[in-house]
Design a protein around this motif. Structure first.
Motif, mmCIF file in Angstrom:
data_model
loop_
_atom_site.group_PDB
_atom_site.id
_atom_site.type_symbol
_atom_site.label_atom_id
_atom_site.label_comp_id
_atom_site.label_asym_id
_atom_site.label_seq_id
_atom_site.Cartn_x
_atom_site.Cartn_y
_atom_site.Cartn_z
ATOM 1 N N ASN A 1 107.425 -52.618 17.378
ATOM 2 C CA ASN A 1 107.633 -53.575 16.284
ATOM 3 C C ASN A 1 106.296 -54.137 15.793
ATOM 4 N N GLN A 2 105.397 -54.443 16.720
ATOM 5 C CA GLN A 2 104.080 -54.962 16.348
ATOM 6 C C GLN A 2 103.299 -53.932 15.534
ATOM 7 N N LEU A 3 103.364 -52.675 15.965
ATOM 8 C CA LEU A 3 102.665 -51.615 15.231
ATOM 9 C C LEU A 3 103.241 -51.437 13.833
ATOM 10 N N GLU A 4 104.542 -51.567 13.719
ATOM 11 C CA GLU A 4 105.160 -51.437 12.391
ATOM 12 C C GLU A 4 104.696 -52.562 11.466
ATOM 13 N N ILE A 5 104.555 -53.761 12.035
ATOM 14 C CA ILE A 5 104.049 -54.893 11.245
ATOM 15 C C ILE A 5 102.605 -54.630 10.814
ATOM 16 N N GLU A 6 101.774 -54.162 11.751
ATOM 17 C CA GLU A 6 100.367 -53.856 11.426
ATOM 18 C C GLU A 6 100.286 -52.746 10.382
ATOM 19 N N LYS A 7 101.135 -51.752 10.527
ATOM 20 C CA LYS A 7 101.152 -50.632 9.567
ATOM 21 C C LYS A 7 101.475 -51.153 8.170
ATOM 22 N N ILE B 1 91.596 -43.689 8.929
ATOM 23 C CA ILE B 1 91.519 -43.305 10.337
ATOM 24 C C ILE B 1 92.383 -44.253 11.163
ATOM 25 N N TYR B 2 92.269 -45.535 10.883
ATOM 26 C CA TYR B 2 93.061 -46.517 11.612
ATOM 27 C C TYR B 2 94.546 -46.285 11.364
ATOM 28 N N MET B 3 94.885 -45.940 10.122
ATOM 29 C CA MET B 3 96.271 -45.680 9.752
ATOM 30 C C MET B 3 96.818 -44.505 10.560
ATOM 31 N N ASN B 4 96.033 -43.432 10.673
ATOM 32 C CA ASN B 4 96.467 -42.277 11.457
ATOM 33 C C ASN B 4 96.645 -42.658 12.914
ATOM 34 N N SER B 5 95.767 -43.496 13.409
ATOM 35 C CA SER B 5 95.858 -43.967 14.789
ATOM 36 C C SER B 5 97.161 -44.732 14.999
ATOM 37 N N LYS C 1 100.226 -43.655 17.449
ATOM 38 C CA LYS C 1 100.750 -44.570 18.469
ATOM 39 C C LYS C 1 102.249 -44.763 18.295
ATOM 40 N N GLU C 2 102.667 -44.895 17.043
ATOM 41 C CA GLU C 2 104.087 -45.092 16.773
ATOM 42 C C GLU C 2 104.894 -43.872 17.213
ATOM 43 N N LYS C 3 104.379 -42.677 16.941
ATOM 44 C CA LYS C 3 105.074 -41.456 17.359
ATOM 45 C C LYS C 3 105.199 -41.401 18.883
#
Length: 111
Positions: free
Chosen positions: A44-50, A3-7, A11-13
Motif C-alpha cells: 500500500n505504501q509503494l502504491e501511494i509513492e508510485k 529509474i526510481y519508478m522502475n524500482s 518492488k510492487e511485483k
C-alpha cells in the motif's frame, strides 16, 4: 524519476508475488499472517509513492512543455527583431547611397 519508478514497479511485483505465495500457506500460523499484513502494508505504501511520483512526473512534463513553448516564442521574437535590424540597416544603406548621389549631383551643379 524513471529509474526510481522502475524500482517501485519491481518492488510492487515482488511483493505481489510474495503475497500470492503467502496466501497459499497455512494462514493459521501467526508469523505467516503477520508477514502477510506487513507485506500488504508495504504494498500500500509503494502504491501511494508510485501515485505521488506519477503526479510529479505529469507536473514536470507540463512544466517542460510550457517552458519549451515560451522558448520557441522567445526565439521567434529574436528572429523577428534580427530581421527588423537587417531591414533598418538596409534602409540606412539606401539612404546613404541616395545621399551620395545627391552630393554628386550638387557637385556637378556647382562646377
Amino acid at each position: 524519476n524513471y529509474i526510481y519508478m522502475n524500482s517501485v514497479i519491481e518492488k510492487e511485483k515482488k511483493l505481489n508475488l510474495a503475497l500470492a505465495k503467502l496466501k497459499n500457506l497455512n494462514l493459521k500460523n501467526p508469523d505467516v499472517k503477520k508477514n502477510i499484513e506487513n507485506l500488504s502494508s508495504q504494498k500500500n505504501q509503494l502504491e501511494i509513492e508510485k501515485q505521488e511520483i506519477e503526479e510529479k512526473y505529469k507536473s514536470l512534463i507540463n512544466d517542460y512543455n510550457s517552458l519549451s513553448k515560451k522558448l520557441d516564442e522567445l526565439q521567434n521574437q529574436e528572429k523577428a527583431e534580427q530581421k527588423r535590424q537587417i531591414e533598418f540597416s538596409e534602409k540606412i544603406d539606401e539612404l546613404n547611397q541616395e545621399t551620395d548621389i545627391l552630393l554628386d549631383e550638387i557637385d556637378k551643379w556647382q562646377t
